[in-house]
Write an enzyme that holds these catalytic residues in place. Structure first.
Site, PDB file in Angstrom:
ATOM      1  CB  CYS A   1       8.717  16.816   9.509  1.00  0.00           C
ATOM      2  SG  CYS A   1       7.913  15.428  10.351  1.00  0.00           S
TER       3      CYS A   1
ATOM      4  CB  CYS B   1       9.426  13.084  12.204  1.00  0.00           C
ATOM      5  SG  CYS B   1       8.328  13.055  10.779  1.00  0.00           S
TER       6      CYS B   1
ATOM      7  CG  ASP C   1      18.091  55.127  31.287  1.00  0.00           C
ATOM      8  OD1 ASP C   1      17.520  55.867  32.100  1.00  0.00           O
ATOM      9  OD2 ASP C   1      19.314  54.905  31.299  1.00  0.00           O
TER      10      ASP C   1
END
Length: 704
Positions: free
Chosen positions: A11, A14, A388
């Site tokens: 995880c 962890c 632009d």
């Protein structure tokens, strides 16, 4: 820094804990674990054996260099499936034995718990000794509690279902990782180096600038370079996301990672591989996985308080009913254990990262480089897009939109003679038009450039002027020609007038050509949820008005200096979420001022470095899809969070009538995790909607 691949990371929390332990080692301060991509970056001076011990303490390890990553993951998944399968079989056997009065199923329940939950149990005990109350710690408390009150059946079911949950969770993250890895595999590995007339196969890391390489049919071009000899079509999809091949010949640039479709090319390397466009893209895409969005940061902060709160609620459920409401201790203790399991924040933690990785990967496949999850989230919130004009809505290359001929015999001949040797963009536009018309070829002599006006030259003995209005002040201009001049100026065209000593021979009205896709893409952006499209340009109002009406933007502003563009973008950001799209070079200040900077760059260094998002094509035809993907990712994350918390809330409410059981608790947690993972992965699995041909079908050529 050296990079290692990891396996067994359970995880993100962890992984962060392992990283902190490595930081305590000598020279380990700079160590970094990328959980999403499963990689460890480490100073070469760090003691690797100590690192391995730290990893092993959390059942993680380094993947050997000769060990296939996919093979290892498949082996790991097979082992987990085997354990879960055996433990399920043992559990069923225990249930059958329980039905027989003279045989106890307890040893078999215990065996099933050990097979499916021993890793969780070991990690949980270790975390409890450190007073770290994470998922494993909660599950360990629940298992010990269930066994201590004799709930062997449900305790075993909890262990098996949690093991299945962990397996599916890992499978989901692995699917997202593999989708990213498949993208990273496009990098070439070797090149055929031509040295002293001999061919030698070398690693791309050995290539240097100015090396000459041979690229055979079907082979990948090893790094950015220029074609020395040969002609071929090249597939640049790895860089630009475009499926259509691009014809390449001598003198033309090529990208590393693109594929030579046919023929043989000799390519002179202009960049070492680590500096190539492809290497930068892959590096940025990989880093993008690890960035945290505001939503993810909030979830991480929330989960820190969420777990202790759940533990407090669990304690209250265990103690309050028997102490103050006449409840039974055993039942209250059982309900409290169920609350602990409901409190596992797996689904909540997974609600965002898999969706973000999936979104970044899909965009990368389309040639759209999103530099981080935070920018993907921003793109999904944008309501205003500022463009632009030059090089974005237009091609940035002048072309002749109108022309008037008053002297058919001399106009085209003189124009061609004067302009054909010039490299000026206006000269190239004129020659492109003249070459489509019949004219007599002549040579110009005594060519003189007059600053701010144009050119004076002699052609076939006569003297001629080619330039703007100032260059023909010596000529008396008739009323009808003056009317034509004024009309072209009103249309926002740049004039190039051709005259002799006494009269006007003709004139060209030159404009910046509007991109074929601009109008359809602006419509698609509005459909995708962009409320306001704004064009910003330094050109005068007439030109701005003409382009704005042609492409269909919501509003436009002309005559802007670079600093004016910045002020206008800042003003727009006060009214909503604004993204600015430009070419990544001239628009850098405006891009930086917007909430999100998007550069069109065709892989140029400046574009990759300037903006938050880079369109690797030389058009913005895929921008609407990128916006749609980003909005879908944000929507998916919101759904995931609602599901993760909603299912847990429903389960917790079942404690009031005393209906919450351990298996309902684990099913609610597992159900939320599975739903969150699958919903996130649909971003990847969704059938491609004309990804290879959308540009062609959406943008039929239009004559501007």
């Amino acid at each position: 820094m050296k990079e290692y691949r990891l396996k067994g990371l359970s995880c993100p929390k962890c992984a962060a804990g392992i990283e902190q332990q490595i930081h305590k080692l000598e020279h380990g301060e700079t160590a970094h674990i990328q959980y999403n991509s499963g990689k460890l970056k480490l100073d070469e001076k760090v003691n690797l054996e100590q690192v391995k011990k730290i990893l092993a303490s959390d059942h993680a390890s380094l993947i050997k260099e000769d060990e296939g990553h996919n093979h290892e993951q498949n082996h790991n998944h097979t082992k987990i499936k085997l354990y879960l399968g055996i433990s399920t079989g043992v559990f069923i056997l225990a249930l059958l034995l329980d039905g027989m009065s003279n045989i106890s199923g307890v040893p078999f329940y215990l065996a099933a718990i050990i097979l499916s939950g021993y890793q969780t149990f070991i990690k949980g005990l270790r975390n409890l000794t450190k007073l770290t109350f994470n998922i494993e710690a909660l599950m360990t408390i629940a298992l010990i509690g269930a066994v201590s009150i004799g709930e062997w059946k449900e305790g075993t079911l909890v262990a098996i279902l949690f093991g299945l949950n962990e397996y599916l969770e890992g499978l989901g993250m692995e699917k997202a990782r593999k989708s990213m890895e498949s993208l990273l595999k496009i990098a070439p590995k070797e090149a055929i180096l031509i040295k002293n007339g001999r061919e030698e196969t070398v690693s791309i890391n050995e290539l240097k600038v100015n090396d000459l390489v041979l690229v055979k049919s079907g082979a990948k071009i090893p790094s950015d370079g220029v074609v020395e000899t040969g002609n071929s079509s090249v597939n640049e999809a790895a860089i630009t996301g475009e499926a259509m091949p691009v014809e390449k010949g001598a003198g033309e640039s090529v990208f590393g990672g693109s594929i030579n479709n046919e023929g043989i090319l000799r390519v002179k390397i202009t960049k070492a591989y680590e500096d190539s466009s492809l290497a930068k893209i892959l590096h940025l895409v990989e880093e993008a996985q690890e960035t945290k969005t505001p939503t993810e940061l909030f979830i991480n902060r929330f989960s820190r308080y969420y777990t202790p709160i759940i533990m407090l609620i669990s304690a209250l459920v265990m103690l309050v009913p028997p102490l103050f409401l006449g409840g039974i201790w055993g039942e209250s203790f059982y309900q409290g254990l169920a609350v602990l399991i409901v409190g596992c924040p797996c689904a909540l933690i997974l609600s965002s990262p898999i969706a973000n990785i999936s979104g970044i990967t899909r965009n990368a496949r389309n040639g759209i480089l999103v530099k981080g999850s935070v920018y993907l989230e921003q793109l999904g919130k944008i309501d205003t897009l500022a463009f632009d004009k030059t090089g974005t809505l237009t091609k940035g290359a002048p072309y002749v939109e109108k022309y008037e001929i008053y002297d058919r015999e001399h106009f085209l001949t003189v124009s061609a003679a004067v302009e054909k040797h010039s490299s000026h963009p206006l000269a190239k536009a004129i020659m492109s038009k003249v070459n489509d018309l019949p004219y007599r070829e002549k040579e110009a002599s005594n060519i003189e450039t007059v600053s701010g006006q144009g050119i004076i030259a002699e052609v076939n003995g006569g003297k001629y002027w080619v330039g703007n209005e100032k260059s023909v002040r010596h000529v008396s201009i008739p009323t009808d020609i003056q009317s034509s001049i004024e009309e072209m100026k009103r249309d926002g065209l740049t004039l190039v007038i051709v005259a002799n000593e006494t009269s006007i021979l003709g004139m060209f009205g030159i404009a910046d050509e509007i991109r074929e896709e601009s109008e359809s893409v602006i419509k698609a952006l509005h459909t995708a949820g962009i409320k306001n499209t704004v064009m910003l340009t330094g050109d005068h109002e007439k030109t701005a008005e003409k382009v704005a009406h042609r492409v269909g933007v919501s509003s436009y502003f002309g005559g802007l200096l670079p600093e004016d563009k910045v002020q206008k973008v800042k003003q727009l950001t006060r009214e909503g979420k604004v993204a600015m799209i430009g070419d990544g070079i001239n628009d850098a200040p405006a891009l930086a001022s917007a909430d999100l900077g998007i550069a069109m760059g065709k892989g140029t260094d400046s574009a990759i470095e300037t903006a938050d998002i880079v369109l690797m094509q030389d058009h913005f035809g895929k921008l609407p899809e990128a916006v749609s993907i980003a909005k879908r990712v944000n929507r998916t994350i919101r759904i995931n969070i609602a599901l993760a918390l909603g299912l847990k809330l429903i389960a917790l409410l079942l404690t009031i009538p005393g209906l919450l059981t351990l298996w309902i608790a684990i099913l609610s947690d597992m159900g939320a995790t599975i739903l969150v993972t699958l919903i996130s992965l649909t971003i990847l699995w969704e059938r491609k909607k004309k990804e290879s041909s959308s540009y062609q079908t959406e943008t039929e050529p239009q004559h501007s």
